[in-house]
Design a protein around this motif. Structure first.
Motif, short mmCIF file in Angstrom:
data_model
loop_
_atom_site.label_atom_id
_atom_site.label_comp_id
_atom_site.label_asym_id
_atom_site.label_seq_id
_atom_site.Cartn_x
_atom_site.Cartn_y
_atom_site.Cartn_z
N UNK A 13 0.83 -1.20 0.00
CA UNK A 13 0.00 0.00 0.00
C UNK A 13 0.87 1.26 0.00
N UNK A 14 0.28 2.37 -0.41
CA UNK A 14 1.02 3.63 -0.38
C UNK A 14 1.41 4.00 1.05
N UNK A 15 2.47 4.78 1.14
CA UNK A 15 2.91 5.33 2.43
C UNK A 15 2.97 6.84 2.26
N UNK A 75 -2.03 2.41 -7.46
CA UNK A 75 -2.16 1.54 -8.62
C UNK A 75 -1.12 0.41 -8.64
N UNK A 76 -0.08 0.54 -7.83
CA UNK A 76 0.99 -0.47 -7.81
C UNK A 76 0.84 -1.49 -6.69
N UNK A 77 -0.14 -1.29 -5.82
CA UNK A 77 -0.33 -2.19 -4.69
C UNK A 77 -0.46 -3.65 -5.17
N UNK A 78 0.40 -4.51 -4.66
CA UNK A 78 0.36 -5.93 -5.00
C UNK A 78 1.26 -6.35 -6.15
N UNK A 79 1.90 -5.39 -6.82
CA UNK A 79 2.77 -5.72 -7.94
C UNK A 79 4.04 -6.40 -7.42
N UNK A 80 4.36 -7.56 -8.00
CA UNK A 80 5.58 -8.27 -7.63
C UNK A 80 6.71 -7.84 -8.55
N UNK A 81 7.91 -7.75 -7.97
CA UNK A 81 9.08 -7.27 -8.70
C UNK A 81 10.12 -8.37 -8.81
#
Length: 174
Positions: A13-15, A75-81
Motif C-alpha cells: 500500500x502507499x505510504x 495503482x501499484x499495490x500488489x505488484x511483484x518485482x
C-alpha cells in the motif's frame, strides 16, 4: 530459453501522499533491492527503479522513480518485482533459491516417484514444501532436514521422507 526470474519484492500500500510505497522484500538483506538495478514485473512489461528506501516495522518504505503521487502508488499495490536469476549471488552449499526447487521431482528414499515440487511457502512457522502427486491433492510438508534430507538440483530431484502420521489427524473422525 528465457532467463529464469526470481521475485525479490512485492509493492504494498502507499505510504504517505508523495508516492512512497510499502515494499516487502524476499531477499536475505532487505536493502539488496537497491543492488539489482531496475526491477521488472513478471511479464517484463514494466520496470521500476528503487530510488531510496528506509526501514519500517516489518517492511521497507520505498521511493520509486516516476511514482510521484499517492494515486500512482495505489495503482501499484500488489505488484511483484523480479530480477533475472543470474543477477543474484551464487548460493552456498545447502542454500537454494525457492525458484530453483520448483519443478524438481520428489522421490522417496528408494527413488520411487512421489510427485513434483510446485511451491515453497512460509506462513509464519517455517518453510513448507508443496508436492503435487500424479493424482490427488497436493502435499504440504515441513521443509526440514528430517522430511527433505536431500536436495539435488543437478539431478533434478528432492528426496522426501514422508512422516508416518501428522499429529491431530484422526482418520475415524467425521
Amino acid at each position: 530459453m528465457p532467463t529464469a526470474q526470481i521475485c525479490v519484492a512485492r509493492i504494498g500500500a502507499p505510504h504517505g501522499v508523495r508516492g512512497q510505497v510499502r515494499l516487502w522484500t524476499f531477499t536475505e538483506d532487505p536493502f539488496a533491492v537497491l543492488d539489482y538495478g531496475p526491477l521488472a514485473t513478471k511479464d517484463g512489461k514494466r520496470s521500476f527503479e528503487v530510488d531510496d528506501v528506509r526501514e519500517a516495522k516489518g517492511h521497507l518504505v520505498a521511493t520509486l522513480k516516476g511514482v510521484a503521487s499517492r494515486e500512482d502508488a495505489e495503482r501499484l499495490n500488489g505488484v511483484e518485482l523480479y530480477v533475472a536469476r543470474d543477477a543474484l549471488p551464487d548460493t552456498e552449499d545447502d542454500e537454494y533459491y525457492h525458484a530453483d526447487l520448483i519443478g524438481l521431482a520428489a522421490v522417496n528414499a528408494a527413488g520411487d516417484a512421489i510427485g513434483r515440487v510446485v511451491g515453497i511457502h512460509n506462513f509464519g512457522a517455517g518453510d513448507i514444501i508443496e508436492i503435487a502427486p500424479p493424482e490427488g491433492a497436493t502435499l504440504l510438508l515441513p521443509f526440514t532436514n528430517a522430511v527433505v534430507p536431500t536436495v539435488d538440483i543437478a539431478a533434478g530431484k528432492v528426496v522426501i521422507e514422508l512422516p508416518g502420521e501428522i499429529i491431530g489427524d484422526d482418520p475415524t473422525a467425521a
